[in-house]
Design a protein around this motif. Structure first.
Motif, mmCIF file in Angstrom:
data_model
loop_
_atom_site.group_PDB
_atom_site.id
_atom_site.type_symbol
_atom_site.label_atom_id
_atom_site.label_comp_id
_atom_site.label_asym_id
_atom_site.label_seq_id
_atom_site.Cartn_x
_atom_site.Cartn_y
_atom_site.Cartn_z
ATOM 1 N N UNK A 289 32.625 -26.195 -25.134
ATOM 2 C CA UNK A 289 32.409 -27.811 -25.673
ATOM 3 C C UNK A 289 32.323 -28.615 -24.375
ATOM 4 N N UNK A 290 31.339 -29.399 -24.377
ATOM 5 C CA UNK A 290 31.214 -30.489 -23.343
ATOM 6 C C UNK A 290 31.430 -29.925 -21.786
ATOM 7 N N UNK A 291 30.506 -28.882 -21.366
ATOM 8 C CA UNK A 291 30.349 -28.624 -20.117
ATOM 9 C C UNK A 291 29.076 -27.841 -19.728
ATOM 10 N N UNK A 292 28.874 -27.752 -18.579
ATOM 11 C CA UNK A 292 27.535 -27.138 -18.213
ATOM 12 C C UNK A 292 27.479 -25.843 -18.597
ATOM 13 N N UNK A 293 26.426 -25.319 -19.612
ATOM 14 C CA UNK A 293 26.406 -23.808 -19.803
ATOM 15 C C UNK A 293 26.363 -22.820 -18.617
ATOM 16 N N UNK A 294 26.922 -21.699 -18.894
ATOM 17 C CA UNK A 294 27.009 -20.889 -17.795
ATOM 18 C C UNK A 294 28.033 -20.831 -16.766
ATOM 19 N N UNK A 295 28.903 -21.871 -16.665
ATOM 20 C CA UNK A 295 29.767 -22.371 -15.675
ATOM 21 C C UNK A 295 30.988 -22.495 -16.258
ATOM 22 N N UNK A 296 32.077 -21.787 -15.762
ATOM 23 C CA UNK A 296 33.395 -21.767 -16.736
ATOM 24 C C UNK A 296 34.344 -21.957 -15.437
ATOM 25 N N UNK A 297 34.855 -23.444 -15.378
ATOM 26 C CA UNK A 297 35.929 -23.620 -14.263
ATOM 27 C C UNK A 297 37.177 -23.043 -14.641
ATOM 28 N N UNK A 298 38.058 -22.227 -13.652
ATOM 29 C CA UNK A 298 38.991 -21.783 -14.112
ATOM 30 C C UNK A 298 38.970 -20.559 -14.950
ATOM 31 N N UNK A 299 37.947 -20.005 -15.274
ATOM 32 C CA UNK A 299 37.784 -19.180 -16.160
ATOM 33 C C UNK A 299 38.435 -18.987 -17.372
ATOM 34 N N UNK A 300 38.929 -17.857 -17.842
ATOM 35 C CA UNK A 300 39.736 -17.835 -19.190
ATOM 36 C C UNK A 300 39.012 -18.347 -20.457
ATOM 37 N N UNK A 301 37.601 -17.578 -20.487
ATOM 38 C CA UNK A 301 36.610 -17.913 -21.525
ATOM 39 C C UNK A 301 36.420 -16.600 -22.345
ATOM 40 N N UNK A 336 20.602 -30.746 -18.285
ATOM 41 C CA UNK A 336 19.146 -30.389 -18.077
ATOM 42 C C UNK A 336 19.037 -28.850 -17.708
ATOM 43 N N UNK A 337 18.229 -28.164 -18.349
ATOM 44 C CA UNK A 337 17.780 -26.888 -17.455
ATOM 45 C C UNK A 337 17.113 -26.034 -18.687
ATOM 46 N N UNK A 356 12.734 -27.629 -22.507
ATOM 47 C CA UNK A 356 13.829 -27.096 -22.032
ATOM 48 C C UNK A 356 15.077 -28.094 -22.570
ATOM 49 N N UNK A 357 16.202 -27.783 -22.249
ATOM 50 C CA UNK A 357 17.475 -28.654 -22.982
ATOM 51 C C UNK A 357 17.775 -29.898 -21.944
ATOM 52 N N UNK A 358 18.384 -30.708 -22.573
ATOM 53 C CA UNK A 358 18.693 -31.835 -22.037
ATOM 54 C C UNK A 358 18.204 -33.254 -22.355
ATOM 55 N N UNK A 359 19.215 -33.993 -22.404
ATOM 56 C CA UNK A 359 18.681 -35.548 -22.833
ATOM 57 C C UNK A 359 19.732 -36.330 -23.296
ATOM 58 N N UNK A 360 19.522 -37.600 -23.734
ATOM 59 C CA UNK A 360 20.392 -38.447 -24.301
ATOM 60 C C UNK A 360 20.680 -38.164 -25.764
ATOM 61 N N UNK A 370 21.620 -23.585 -26.081
ATOM 62 C CA UNK A 370 21.820 -22.044 -25.831
ATOM 63 C C UNK A 370 21.106 -21.999 -24.601
ATOM 64 N N UNK A 371 21.643 -20.878 -23.877
ATOM 65 C CA UNK A 371 20.945 -20.255 -22.708
ATOM 66 C C UNK A 371 20.773 -18.822 -22.571
ATOM 67 N N UNK A 372 19.756 -18.257 -22.156
ATOM 68 C CA UNK A 372 19.788 -16.761 -22.011
ATOM 69 C C UNK A 372 19.423 -16.463 -23.237
ATOM 70 N N UNK A 373 20.013 -15.120 -23.714
ATOM 71 C CA UNK A 373 19.960 -14.715 -25.109
ATOM 72 C C UNK A 373 20.320 -15.360 -25.997
ATOM 73 N N UNK A 374 21.361 -16.252 -26.093
ATOM 74 C CA UNK A 374 21.507 -17.334 -26.860
ATOM 75 C C UNK A 374 20.612 -18.433 -27.131
ATOM 76 N N UNK A 375 19.888 -18.505 -26.366
ATOM 77 C CA UNK A 375 18.699 -19.623 -26.608
ATOM 78 C C UNK A 375 17.695 -19.129 -27.747
ATOM 79 N N UNK A 376 17.487 -17.735 -27.554
ATOM 80 C CA UNK A 376 16.557 -17.129 -28.641
ATOM 81 C C UNK A 376 17.342 -17.218 -30.100
ATOM 82 N N UNK A 377 18.416 -16.823 -30.238
ATOM 83 C CA UNK A 377 19.542 -16.896 -31.170
ATOM 84 C C UNK A 377 19.567 -18.340 -32.032
#
Length: 530
Positions: A289-301, A336-337, A356-360, A370-377
């Protein structure tokens, strides 16, 4: 003060004598001062009432220790990488590498010493020897240490000047400076809130957050993204719940501090989070929720995160295939990306598909990226006009469904449980396999700390401890637990510390933040409102 001294100010100075860290820290010790340093150290306490039900206690313990001084600590080549910012790269290594470095320094004319670094056992970490560090010189004058440092660097070595009082030795005499806000729910008539400012992706200082809410007092709260390479700076690196709205997913399994606005209920809890998006007969799992896709700070995902799905502090795990939900709280624009973004109105209808994704986001809208394979889904599901249901839930430490708390800020490690020190750096990701330098710099050495807890009377306690200075040494994690226990906390957790540690009272920063630039912008804060 906001309430004049004729009404509420109560100031008392109390001289105390305390036991050592290694001694008992239960109720019998709590009446004898902080368990820091040897017995017989001077200690004063000043207590001031800020508003009904809220007091500020300032504790100064100990005195300058002539045995402490400035030394040059030299990085050990080949001993590891990615250390804590407060320790040089590979500050601790095996004896072979440390001896080799000492020999190389000797060949350049420096008298180096090799020191075994030990740390006490805690609840889930055996402690003992972390390895060996290499140091040169010891001088009461920092300028002399800096001159030696310049010579060491000119000879081609990586090094830094450090104060030996930050090492964490139980024989150190101090001084220490601790400030404690205590909120008594029986007398408190204000509001206690978690606050992140105008939006999640931008950091604000604790004083700015406090000033915007006209807070009587406040402290910095949870860990957050600092580096843009790790996500959006300011994004809580763990659970964030504000006014009952879950706006940042948990670092699964790590402790959080939860509380209600009336301060009548609070505690240290451990949650895991799962989410999903459903529509057109399909359900997809959410990653965050509310974070840049693909980057999980402190892990635990999730299980497909790399290098691990378990908590790993100050590490950014990655996952190229993610679904992340966004609310307008995130910022002026979603990240965005490459990928797909479905924008949803208040009723959950897809109003726009961005690629691509991103915007107000329009007022009241939310989105799923969705990114990667999840974008297609997501692309297959997100047909304009279709309804998508976005949901998430928490489970507790035993895996049972849990209610979303009214307020929650992330932290770790746990410090006190059931009225006894209970320190959990292994479970909470502060023990990095193959990298003893991280534990050395982050947990074993003394640093500024921020602590949240609840005492046996149900009073909430928010404490800050100054550090990285000669007039306040800071605390190791083990010392933080001992101090929290001695203050009467029945449960306690470490919040973000270091340069983030800040306490504000009546629009003034009353502690001494350790960053050279002054007060650090942070992700969120806990504020006491009138």
């Amino acid at each position: 003060m906001r309430f004049g001294p004729e009404k509420f100010a109560v100031v008392a100075a109390i001289a105390l004598v305390a036991g050592t860290v290694g001694g008992p820290t239960a109720a019998a010790e709590r009446d004898h001062g902080l368990p820091l340093g040897p017995r017989g150290l001077p200690e004063t306490r000043a207590v001031e009432t800020l508003q009904p039900g809220v007091t500020l206690t300032t504790i100064v313990r100990g005195e300058s220790d002539p045995a402490d001084g400035w030394t040059v600590e030299v990085a050990v080549p080949g001993g590891g990488d990615d250390p804590d910012p407060d320790a040089p790269p590979t500050a601790v290594a095996d004896r072979t590498h440390a001896d080799a470095l000492a020999g190389a320094l000797s060949g350049k004319g420096f008298a180096a010493r090799v020191e075994d670094v030990t740390t006490p056992a805690v609840a889930d970490f055996a402690g003992g020897s972390l390895g060996f560090r290499v140091r040169i010189g010891l001088d009461a004058d920092k300028a002399a240490a800096n001159a030696l440092l310049a010579r060491v660097r000119a000879a081609g070595f990586t090094a830094s000047a450090v104060f030996t009082g930050w090492d964490g030795a139980s024989t150190d005499r101090g001084p220490w400076r601790v400030q404690v806000l205590t909120i008594d729910p029986k007398k408190f008539h204000g509001d206690l809130v978690g606050d992140f400012g105008p939006d999640i992706e931008r950091r604000e200082t604790t004083s700015v957050l406090a000033g915007a809410r006209k807070a009587t007092a406040g402290v910095n709260a949870g860990f957050f993204v600092f580096d843009p390479a790790a996500g959006a700076p300011g994004d809580p690196a763990g659970l964030g719940v504000y006014g009952g709205r879950l706006l940042s997913e948990s670092t699964n399994g790590r402790p959080v501090f939860t509380f209600t606005a009336d301060a009548r209920h609070a505690g240290v809890d451990r949650y895991s989070w799962t989410g999903k998006v459903s529509g057109r007969g399909t359900t997809l799992a959410l990653d965050g929720i509310n974070r840049v896709p693909g980057l999980v700070r402190n892990c635990g995902g999730t299980d497909d995160d790399r290098p691990t799905s378990h908590p790993l502090h100050d590490t950014t795990c990655t996952d190229p295939d993610e679904l992340v939900a966004f609310t307008a709280d995130y910022g002026t624009s979603t990240p965005a990306g490459p990928g797909v973004e479905a924008v949803l109105d208040r009723q959950g209808r897809v109003t726009e598909v961005r690629e691509p994704r991103g915007g107000a986001l329009p007022a009241g809208a939310r989105s799923v990226q969705g990114t990667g394979t999840e974008a297609e889904a997501l692309r297959a599901m997100a047909v304009p006009g279709a309804r998508l249901a976005v949901s998430g839930h928490l489970t507790d430490e035993r895996g049972r469904p849990a209610r979303i708390p009214q307020m929650a800020v992330n932290g770790g490690p746990e410090l006190v449980r059931d009225g006894r020190p209970h320190v959990t750096p292994q479970a909470d990701g502060m023990v990095r396999p193959g990298d003893p330098s991280f534990y050395y710099g982050w947990a074993a050495k003394r640093n500024p700390r921020t602590i949240a807890g609840v005492d046996g009377h149900g009073r909430i306690m928010l404490a800050t401890v100054d550090g990285r200075a000669v007039d306040s040494l800071g605390l190791s994690i083990a010392e933080s637990a001992a101090v929290a226990d001695s203050l009467g906390m029945e449960s306690a957790v470490n919040l973000d510390g270091g340069g983030s540690t800040t306490m504000v009272v009546d629009d003034k920063v009353i502690n001494h933040p350790s960053d050279a630039a002054g007060e650090r912008p942070v992700g969120d804060a806990v504020l006491v409102l009138p």
